[in-house]
Design an enzyme around this catalytic site. Structure first.
Site, mmCIF file in Angstrom:
data_model
loop_
_atom_site.group_PDB
_atom_site.id
_atom_site.type_symbol
_atom_site.label_atom_id
_atom_site.label_comp_id
_atom_site.label_asym_id
_atom_site.label_seq_id
_atom_site.Cartn_x
_atom_site.Cartn_y
_atom_site.Cartn_z
ATOM 1 N N ASP A 7 -8.107 2.704 6.611
ATOM 2 C CA ASP A 7 -8.380 2.806 5.189
ATOM 3 C C ASP A 7 -9.885 2.630 5.039
ATOM 4 O O ASP A 7 -10.391 1.510 5.072
ATOM 5 C CB ASP A 7 -7.631 1.724 4.407
ATOM 6 C CG ASP A 7 -7.966 1.747 2.925
ATOM 7 O OD1 ASP A 7 -8.051 2.850 2.355
ATOM 8 O OD2 ASP A 7 -8.152 0.656 2.348
ATOM 9 N N GLU A 67 -7.089 7.738 5.620
ATOM 10 C CA GLU A 67 -6.888 8.147 4.236
ATOM 11 C C GLU A 67 -7.998 9.090 3.807
ATOM 12 O O GLU A 67 -9.167 8.887 4.132
ATOM 13 C CB GLU A 67 -6.863 6.919 3.329
ATOM 14 C CG GLU A 67 -6.413 7.231 1.924
ATOM 15 C CD GLU A 67 -6.212 5.987 1.089
ATOM 16 O OE1 GLU A 67 -6.932 5.852 0.083
ATOM 17 O OE2 GLU A 67 -5.353 5.165 1.442
ATOM 18 N N ASP A 139 -6.698 -4.231 2.058
ATOM 19 C CA ASP A 139 -7.277 -3.180 2.906
ATOM 20 C C ASP A 139 -6.458 -2.991 4.182
ATOM 21 O O ASP A 139 -6.224 -1.857 4.612
ATOM 22 C CB ASP A 139 -8.737 -3.511 3.245
ATOM 23 C CG ASP A 139 -9.619 -3.501 2.006
ATOM 24 O OD1 ASP A 139 -9.661 -2.466 1.327
ATOM 25 O OD2 ASP A 139 -10.255 -4.535 1.725
#
Length: 178
Positions: A7, A67, A139
């Protein structure tokens, strides 16, 4: 198969490592790479590149997923996030890993069942799916969600690749292969 999920973030990049054993998922590790909120951009990107490289060297994943950047209200923030994402991708491809990309909507759909899920819902479902003793940080949970999304998608992607040799640019539109 060991999957590394990323991420990306300029201040904090989350990572999550899981193992896919048939249809079962097993938690291996998760955490964050912190660059801080101050300082010049190049040294902060270097922290991300080195951090991701160290994670790859430590856990030896078979593949990675990251992502995709969403277009933010602030174009400057979007550009900075894209550079952080680029540093992470460079570390992954330099390590000879295949890298899959998923939108936040795809990740939330795969983990929670709703593309509009809140961060807390993602944290809760990640903890449930991986049988964690507590909630991971946001996160790390997002990165584990990316890895889970890829674990759910990897068999389908491999099947499509095998069934369509030579076809380039396959995509889905309204549930149909185009």
């Amino acid at each position: 198969m060991i999957i590394l999920g990323i991420d990306p973030g300029l201040r904090t990049t989350g990572f999550g490592v899981i193992e896919k054993l048939g249809s079962k998922l097993r938690y291996i590790a998760s955490g964050t790479i912190k660059t801080g909120s101050e300082g010049a951009l190049p040294p902060r990107l270097k922290v991300i590149l080195r951090g991701v490289s160290e994670i790859v060297a430590t856990y030896r994943p078979d593949c990675a997923a990251i992502e995709k950047v969403f277009v933010n209200v602030n174009p400057q923030s979007t550009l900075l996030l894209g550079q952080a994402r680029g540093a992470a991708i460079c570390a992954l491809v330099h390590s000879e890993l295949d890298v899959a990309e998923y939108t936040a909507l795809q990740v939330k759909q795969a983990v929670v069942g709703s593309g509009r899920a809140a961060k807390e819902q993602v944290q809760d479902m990640v903890a449930r799916l991986l049988v964690l003793p507590g909630l991971p940080g946001t996160d790390a949970a997002d990165a584990l969600g990316v890895a889970i999304c890829h674990a759910h998608s990897v068999d389908t992607l491999a099947l499509l690749k095998a069934l369509t040799p030579g076809m380039v640019g396959l995509s889905m539109k309204r549930g149909r292969l185009v």
